[in-house]
Enzyme design. Structure first.
Site, PDB file in Angstrom:
ATOM      1  N   LYS A 282       3.872 -34.439   2.462  1.00  0.00           N
ATOM      2  CA  LYS A 282       4.470 -35.084   1.305  1.00  0.00           C
ATOM      3  C   LYS A 282       3.634 -36.311   0.940  1.00  0.00           C
ATOM      4  CE  LYS A 282       9.313 -35.381   0.013  1.00  0.00           C
ATOM      5  NZ  LYS A 282      10.689 -35.337   0.557  1.00  0.00           N
ATOM      6  N   GLU A 367      26.180 -28.719   2.589  1.00  0.00           N
ATOM      7  CA  GLU A 367      27.428 -29.401   2.250  1.00  0.00           C
ATOM      8  C   GLU A 367      28.661 -28.664   2.757  1.00  0.00           C
ATOM      9  OE1 GLU A 367      24.283 -30.677  -0.629  1.00  0.00           O
ATOM     10  OE2 GLU A 367      25.022 -28.720   0.054  1.00  0.00           O
ATOM     11  N   ARG A 395      29.742 -27.876  -4.366  1.00  0.00           N
ATOM     12  CA  ARG A 395      29.243 -26.789  -3.530  1.00  0.00           C
ATOM     13  C   ARG A 395      30.179 -26.510  -2.353  1.00  0.00           C
ATOM     14  NH1 ARG A 395      22.979 -27.226  -2.428  1.00  0.00           N
ATOM     15  NH2 ARG A 395      23.090 -25.053  -3.039  1.00  0.00           N
TER      16      ARG A 395
END
Length: 631
Positions: A282, A367, A395
């Site tokens: 990253k 979640e 979700r």
């Protein structure tokens, strides 16, 4: 002449030389840094996929080959390669490029939902459709930035691996992170493969030896991969993908474009589901991002590109108030624990985790698991605080309903970025939570108007041990404290006149808006009472009685109009036999394009001027109706 400026689409990549491709990669990184430094956005993830994005578009034929990015915030490079580089000056601005794939922008964008762990399910369906319709196109799903920690991704893999006839390539962009380092057993297994001290040197030695033989470039690479499984099995066992029945290629250096192209070409030739494991860093190519320990500039505000420092220091936000208060509560309550879904820093649980590392659980982008695990923690005698963005509680609705509420578990949900959030677009607006959660039996929902109320309501929420509670707050700077004149039931009266003409119910962060509406109505000679309900579910009987003592009720909320607080108040008032007219102001049920929050609220009529004008019109209409009835 700029190579990127002359790029009309991915087909232009096929005839470029290595020198031209290297120059293009450098230009892409320069434009990424410049654009995000100006407008903000996801920098680290996109710097990490420059070579990967180029390789994908050189091997596959978009848009006939469908490319799905998960999560979509890593698709900036894809946008540039599909003819949109010239529009990056307007990234994430009103009328400009979205920060996520957008079907309205390009035929190359197939999926625009930015919620993670969905790409493999989309790809599974697309590949099935291709097979049934007799098409030989490929589907490519790029999953990374922690999205493989989501359970939905593994449900999809289970189905993808069951059918060997579909042309589907899964690319795992493994950078070891979501916002922060990815956690969990899967992440640890991938890390073993990525960091095994014997694996890479051995692989490099074999590659060097093969390159000395009569085999050249591609042939050496193919020979290398023919023996690679044995190397992996000996040095870094990793059979989890192949045990599912998926062909596995990798790991591949994600910043070696030639190596990625070879791997993807092999995957394309296979003709069935293949998983290509690509290792990236990253922030690659921008040392300041790579060195950023918190999130490698995952999502950056406008910054000075020479230092990486934000151009403006943001004022204290709602999240910072929560961050401080939850630590104070944790100091006093050893039973309080925290749960986050791969967003420790963004949701403000980092200070809690620093002080009590054994009491904060990062479950990855999961979640649903977070919510049901919280129910288990509550059943075990603890009080979990689940902190997610408001848009992500959608979700896990079933888990809130049947795993937490049905069992009357004392779990507190803290919903950050509630309401209209702005530049991140439709999928990030937290405008459904109060409507969805209104139908959950026994749940209690709080919407604080300022920092002091956030602290107070958070404490009240964690004191409830026989039902789920919710505390939700907006994105951005927290407003100055708005003192109450008195408390009636659970509601705070913020302003009151002798005449009881209009009752303004201002929900959460719209407290100041309610006061501004009142000033405009008073200027027209009307008496106004402004209340903050604090707890918006259940509707307080005292608030219902207050509605009955006024000529008109006006509700204002940063949530969908349908099924939200205004609707609940209307139903409670009507159930009590009170006929006072009610005007409900909230977010229209539509997917909102990205723009500044204030701009969107203006479009929706959620401003003091618009609400006051609507109220004056309603007062005039009601007066006419009353005169007609009396006449």
């Amino acid at each position: 002449m700029s190579t990127l400026a002359n790029l009309s689409g991915p087909a232009d990549l096929h005839d470029m030389s290595d020198d031209e491709l290297n120059a293009l990669a450098a230009e892409i990184r320069e434009l990424l840094i410049t654009s995000v430094a100006s407008n903000g956005g996801h920098l680290g993830p996109n710097l990490g996929v420059v070579e990967l994005g180029m390789a994908i578009h050189r091997v596959f034929e978009s848009p006939s080959d469908r490319i799905v990015w998960d999560t979509g915030h890593q698709a900036y490079v894809h946008k540039m390669l599909t003819g949109r580089a010239g529009q990056f000056a307007g990234l994430r601005t009103e009328g400009g490029l979205s920060g996520y794939p957008s079907r309205a922008e390009s035929e190359h964008d197939w999926v625009e939902n930015s919620h993670a762990s969905t790409s493999l399910s989309y790809a599974d369906g697309m590949a099935k459709a291709n097979l049934l319709l007799g098409r030989d196109d490929h589907v490519v799903a790029v999953i990374g930035d922690g999205a493989l920690t989501g359970g939905m991704a593994w449900e999809a893999l289970n189905n993808i691996a069951a059918d060997n006839d579909r042309r589907l390539v899964v690319i795992v962009n493994d950078n070891g992170r979501s916002y922060t380092p990815t956690v969990g057993g899967l992440a640890n297994r991938l890390t073993d493969i990525r960091t095994n001290p014997r694996y890479e040197p051995t692989l490099s030695a074999i590659k060097e030896r093969l390159n000395r033989t009569r085999f050249g470039g591609a042939q050496a690479y193919e020979a290398l991969h023919a023996i690679k499984k044995g190397v992996k099995d000996a040095l870094a066992p990793q059979g989890m993908f192949e045990d599912l029945g998926l062909k596995y290629i990798g790991p591949v250096d994600g910043h070696d474009r030639v190596a990625i192209e070879h791997a993807l070409t092999q995957a394309k030739k296979f003709g069935g589901p293949v998983l290509v494991h690509v290792l990236t860093t990253k922030g690659h190519g921008y040392d300041i991002a790579v060195a950023n320990e918190n999130d490698q500039m995952h999502q950056a505000s406008p910054f000075d590109r020479l230092t990486g420092d934000a151009l403006n220091v943001a004022p204290a936000g709602w999240t910072s108030v929560f961050r401080d208060e939850i630590v104070r509560i944790a100091d006093e309550r050893p039973d309080v624990v925290g749960i986050t879904a791969a967003m420790l820093y963004p949701v403000g649980l980092d200070a809690f985790a620093d002080k009590f590392p054994d009491r904060v659980f990062d479950v990855g982008i999961a979640e649903q698991h977070a919510v049901t695990s919280a129910a288990g923690l509550a059943m075990g005698g603890l009080h979990p605080v689940v902190e997610v963005y408001a848009t992500f509680i959608n979700r896990a609705f079933d888990q809130v309903l049947l795993d937490v509420a049905l069992h009357r578990c004392g779990v507190t949900f803290v919903l950050d970025r509630a309401g209209v959030t702005g530049e991140d677009g439709a999928s990030h607006n937290g405008m459904w939570d109060m409507s969805l959660l209104q139908i959950v039996p026994g749940i209690r929902i709080a919407a604080p108007r300022d920092g002091s109320q956030l602290r107070e309501l958070l404490r009240e929420a964690v004191d409830v041990d026989d039902a789920p509670t919710v505390v939700r707050f907006a994105k951005g700077a927290v407003c100055d404290d708005l003192p109450a004149l008195e408390r009636i039931g659970t509601s705070d009266v913020l302003s009151r006149d002798d005449a009881s003409d209009v009752l303004v119910v201002a929900v959460g962060a719209f407290g100041q808006l309610g006061l501004d509406v009142a000033e405009r109505l008073r200027a027209e000679g009307h008496g106004v009472t402004v209340v903050d309900p604090r707890w918006v579910k259940p509707v307080d009987p005292a608030l219902v009685a207050l509605a009955g003592s006024h000529r008109l009720v006006v509700t204002v909320e940063d949530n969908g109009r349908h099924g939200g607080v205004g609707s609940a108040i209307t139903q409670a008032v009507r159930d009590a036999g009170i006929e006072t007219p009610i005007r409900v102001h909230g977010v229209e049920q539509q997917f909102l394009d990205h723009a500044k929050r204030d701009v969107i609220l203006g479009r929706l009529g959620l401003t003091a001027e618009a609400v006051a004008d609507d109220t004056l019109t309603a007062i005039g209409r009601n007066s006419i109706d009353r005169n007609r009835a009396n006449g």
